[in-house]
Structures are given as C-alpha cells and as structure tokens.
Design a protein around this motif. Sequence first.
Motif, PDB file in Angstrom:
ATOM      1  N   ALA A 224       0.829  -1.210   0.000  1.00 25.67           N
ATOM      2  CA  ALA A 224       0.000   0.000   0.000  1.00 25.67           C
ATOM      3  C   ALA A 224       0.860   1.255   0.000  1.00 25.67           C
ATOM      4  O   ALA A 224       0.423   2.326  -0.420  1.00 25.67           O
ATOM      5  N   CYS A 225       2.077   1.094   0.454  1.00 30.04           N
ATOM      6  CA  CYS A 225       3.013   2.215   0.485  1.00 30.04           C
ATOM      7  C   CYS A 225       3.139   2.885  -0.878  1.00 30.04           C
ATOM      8  O   CYS A 225       3.238   4.093  -0.973  1.00 30.04           O
ATOM      9  N   LEU A 226       3.117   2.085  -1.933  1.00 33.52           N
ATOM     10  CA  LEU A 226       3.368   2.618  -3.272  1.00 33.52           C
ATOM     11  C   LEU A 226       2.083   2.848  -4.068  1.00 33.52           C
ATOM     12  O   LEU A 226       2.120   3.154  -5.252  1.00 33.52           O
TER      13      LEU A 226
ATOM     14  N   SER B  81       7.030  11.338  -4.995  1.00 33.55           N
ATOM     15  CA  SER B  81       7.196  10.303  -3.969  1.00 33.55           C
ATOM     16  C   SER B  81       5.950   9.458  -3.843  1.00 33.55           C
ATOM     17  O   SER B  81       4.897   9.771  -4.407  1.00 33.55           O
ATOM     18  N   CYS B  82       6.072   8.383  -3.074  1.00 31.54           N
ATOM     19  CA  CYS B  82       4.896   7.601  -2.695  1.00 31.54           C
ATOM     20  C   CYS B  82       4.079   8.419  -1.696  1.00 31.54           C
ATOM     21  O   CYS B  82       4.483   9.482  -1.243  1.00 31.54           O
ATOM     22  N   GLY B  83       2.913   7.899  -1.360  1.00 27.83           N
ATOM     23  CA  GLY B  83       2.001   8.638  -0.508  1.00 27.83           C
ATOM     24  C   GLY B  83       2.575   8.997   0.843  1.00 27.83           C
ATOM     25  O   GLY B  83       2.178   9.994   1.448  1.00 27.83           O
TER      26      GLY B  83
ATOM     27  N   GLY C 125       5.869   9.398   1.386  1.00 27.61           N
ATOM     28  CA  GLY C 125       7.151  10.079   1.250  1.00 27.61           C
ATOM     29  C   GLY C 125       8.354   9.209   1.549  1.00 27.61           C
ATOM     30  O   GLY C 125       9.415   9.723   1.898  1.00 27.61           O
ATOM     31  N   MET C 126       8.197   7.900   1.409  1.00 25.19           N
ATOM     32  CA  MET C 126       9.323   7.001   1.708  1.00 25.19           C
ATOM     33  C   MET C 126      10.171   6.742   0.474  1.00 25.19           C
ATOM     34  O   MET C 126      11.388   6.661   0.548  1.00 25.19           O
ATOM     35  N   PHE C 127       9.502   6.548  -0.664  1.00 27.42           N
ATOM     36  CA  PHE C 127      10.220   6.321  -1.913  1.00 27.42           C
ATOM     37  C   PHE C 127      10.143   7.582  -2.763  1.00 27.42           C
ATOM     38  O   PHE C 127       9.085   8.219  -2.825  1.00 27.42           O
TER      39      PHE C 127
HETATM   40 CU   LIG Z   1       5.317   4.888   0.875  1.00 36.35          CU
END
Ligand SMILES: [Cu+2]
Length: 87
Positions: A37-39, A74-76, A78-80
Amino acid sequence: MENTVEINVNNGYEPQEITVPKDQVTKLVFNRANPSACLATVQSDELGFKQDLPLDQDVAVTINPKQVGEYDYSCGMGMFHGKVVVK
Ligand SMILES: [Cu+2]
C-alpha cells in the motif's frame, strides 16, 4: 509533440531519475508491480499531481513543466522518491 516515459513501480521507482524537456507535454506512465500500500499513491507537490496507482495497470500522469530544474515525486508516505529533471 508528446513525450512518454514509462516508470516501473516496484521497490521504488525505476528509472529513479528521468529527464524531460521544458515546455513540452510529457506523459509519465506508471505501472505498479508491488502490492504494498506504500506505493499505491504517487504524488508531487512540485509538479502538481497526486495519483492512485492500481496494481499492474498503466496509469498516465501528464506534466508540462515550464521551468528547468529538478522536481521530486514520492509515494504517498514520502518514503520512496523519484526525480524528474527538466532541461
Ligand atoms: Cu510509501
């Protein structure tokens, strides 16, 4: 004239950095292969988009940058991060 760049979304964005021309419509075509879900969302304040990415589907985001520079997305969460270089 339209420019298209495909970006695979798996463990981050591949390619992580792309270069596009200024003052030209470019379609960023994202395809998410990673069920995390991160991406599931890709977004950029700088480029002005926020887009959900259903799994295994091509999803186009259209940009038309007016200024040269480096833009982050970024991903939702902000990690990637990916980068769009406008020249
Ligand atoms: Cu993410």
